[in-house]
Design a protein around this motif. Structure first.
Motif, PDB file in Angstrom:
ATOM      1  N   MET A   4       3.538  12.020  -6.914  1.00  0.00           N
ATOM      2  CA  MET A   4       1.505  11.163  -6.480  1.00  0.00           C
ATOM      3  C   MET A   4       1.216  12.087  -7.655  1.00  0.00           C
ATOM      4  O   MET A   4      -0.019  11.570  -8.461  1.00  0.00           O
ATOM      5  CB  MET A   4       1.356  12.984  -5.693  1.00  0.00           C
ATOM      6  CG  MET A   4       0.281  11.781  -4.753  1.00  0.00           C
ATOM      7  SD  MET A   4      -0.655  13.283  -3.509  1.00  0.00           S
ATOM      8  CE  MET A   4      -0.702  15.025  -4.378  1.00  0.00           C
ATOM      9  N   TRP A   8      -1.444   9.986  -9.941  1.00  0.00           N
ATOM     10  CA  TRP A   8      -2.901  10.321 -10.982  1.00  0.00           C
ATOM     11  C   TRP A   8      -2.804   9.831 -11.808  1.00  0.00           C
ATOM     12  O   TRP A   8      -3.849   9.648 -12.860  1.00  0.00           O
ATOM     13  CB  TRP A   8      -3.035  11.695  -9.691  1.00  0.00           C
ATOM     14  CG  TRP A   8      -4.139  11.867 -11.124  1.00  0.00           C
ATOM     15  CD1 TRP A   8      -5.105  11.902 -10.677  1.00  0.00           C
ATOM     16  CD2 TRP A   8      -4.213  13.336 -12.024  1.00  0.00           C
ATOM     17  NE1 TRP A   8      -6.033  12.450 -11.543  1.00  0.00           N
ATOM     18  CE2 TRP A   8      -5.559  13.497 -12.799  1.00  0.00           C
ATOM     19  CE3 TRP A   8      -2.903  13.811 -12.272  1.00  0.00           C
ATOM     20  CZ2 TRP A   8      -5.470  14.561 -13.887  1.00  0.00           C
ATOM     21  CZ3 TRP A   8      -3.110  15.208 -13.523  1.00  0.00           C
ATOM     22  CH2 TRP A   8      -4.865  15.161 -13.921  1.00  0.00           C
ATOM     23  N   SER A  11      -3.210   6.712 -13.230  1.00  0.00           N
ATOM     24  CA  SER A  11      -4.498   5.550 -13.242  1.00  0.00           C
ATOM     25  C   SER A  11      -5.494   6.497 -13.679  1.00  0.00           C
ATOM     26  O   SER A  11      -6.138   5.466 -13.735  1.00  0.00           O
ATOM     27  CB  SER A  11      -5.006   6.506 -11.570  1.00  0.00           C
ATOM     28  OG  SER A  11      -5.878   7.608 -11.949  1.00  0.00           O
ATOM     29  N   TYR A  18      -9.596  10.515  -7.318  1.00  0.00           N
ATOM     30  CA  TYR A  18      -7.870  10.547  -7.179  1.00  0.00           C
ATOM     31  C   TYR A  18      -7.961  10.876  -5.727  1.00  0.00           C
ATOM     32  O   TYR A  18      -7.615  10.270  -4.938  1.00  0.00           O
ATOM     33  CB  TYR A  18      -7.007  10.471  -7.754  1.00  0.00           C
ATOM     34  CG  TYR A  18      -5.653  10.605  -7.527  1.00  0.00           C
ATOM     35  CD1 TYR A  18      -5.393   9.255  -7.507  1.00  0.00           C
ATOM     36  CD2 TYR A  18      -4.437  11.001  -6.656  1.00  0.00           C
ATOM     37  CE1 TYR A  18      -3.812   8.417  -7.691  1.00  0.00           C
ATOM     38  CE2 TYR A  18      -3.430  10.599  -6.163  1.00  0.00           C
ATOM     39  CZ  TYR A  18      -2.847   9.365  -6.453  1.00  0.00           C
ATOM     40  OH  TYR A  18      -1.683   9.444  -6.881  1.00  0.00           O
ATOM     41  N   GLU A  21      -9.719   8.619  -2.896  1.00  0.00           N
ATOM     42  CA  GLU A  21      -9.903   7.337  -3.172  1.00  0.00           C
ATOM     43  C   GLU A  21      -8.218   7.634  -1.859  1.00  0.00           C
ATOM     44  O   GLU A  21      -7.796   6.333  -1.284  1.00  0.00           O
ATOM     45  CB  GLU A  21      -9.568   7.167  -4.557  1.00  0.00           C
ATOM     46  CG  GLU A  21      -8.148   5.501  -3.946  1.00  0.00           C
ATOM     47  CD  GLU A  21      -8.344   4.626  -5.329  1.00  0.00           C
ATOM     48  OE1 GLU A  21      -6.813   4.132  -5.912  1.00  0.00           O
ATOM     49  OE2 GLU A  21      -9.097   4.677  -6.663  1.00  0.00           O
ATOM     50  N   LYS A  22      -7.443   8.409  -2.374  1.00  0.00           N
ATOM     51  CA  LYS A  22      -6.001   8.502  -2.071  1.00  0.00           C
ATOM     52  C   LYS A  22      -6.780   9.507  -0.451  1.00  0.00           C
ATOM     53  O   LYS A  22      -5.515   9.113   0.447  1.00  0.00           O
ATOM     54  CB  LYS A  22      -5.029   8.994  -1.975  1.00  0.00           C
ATOM     55  CG  LYS A  22      -4.471   8.339  -3.891  1.00  0.00           C
ATOM     56  CD  LYS A  22      -3.499   7.251  -3.525  1.00  0.00           C
ATOM     57  CE  LYS A  22      -3.797   6.351  -4.521  1.00  0.00           C
ATOM     58  NZ  LYS A  22      -3.459   4.563  -4.935  1.00  0.00           N
TER      59      LYS A  22
END
Length: 84
Positions: A4, A8, A11, A18, A21-22
Motif C-alpha cells: 500500500m 501511494w 500515485s 491517498y 480515496e482508498k
C-alpha cells in the motif's frame, strides 16, 4: 501494508488524498509509513543466540514478591513463567 505504501508513492498523491480515496484511516497509514521507513536499515531474519553464555543461574521475580533463583534450565524456566 508495504504494498500500500508503494502504491501511494507511485500515485503522486499526498498521503491525506491517498487515504481519502482508498478509505484508509490516515492515522493507521501514518503509523505503518513510519514503521516501514524506520525499519529499512534493520537486518531481517533470525538472530543467533549463543546457548553457552557465562550465566549459570537466573532469578525469577513474581509480582506477589516471591523470588526464585534457579539454574539455567529452559524447560524449567518456561514452567516457572507459566505458573503465574
Amino acid at each position: 501494508m508495504r504494498a500500500m505504501i508503494e502504491d501511494w508513492q507511485s500515485s503522486g498523491k499526498s498521503k491525506k488524498e491517498y487515504c481519502l480515496e482508498k478509505g484508509i484511516n490516515d492515522a493507521r497509514f501514518y503509523y505503518w509509513y513510519s514503521r516501514i521507513n524506520g525499519k529499512e536499515d534493520t537486518p531481517r531474519g533470525f538472530i543467533p543466540i549463543e546457548r553457552h553464555s557465562g550465566i549459570r543461574e537466573i532469578e525469577v521475580f513474581y509480582p506477589n514478591g516471591v523470588k526464585l533463583k534457579v539454574n539455567v534450565d529452559l524447560p524449567l524456566l518456561a514452567q516457572l513463567i507459566r505458573l503465574y
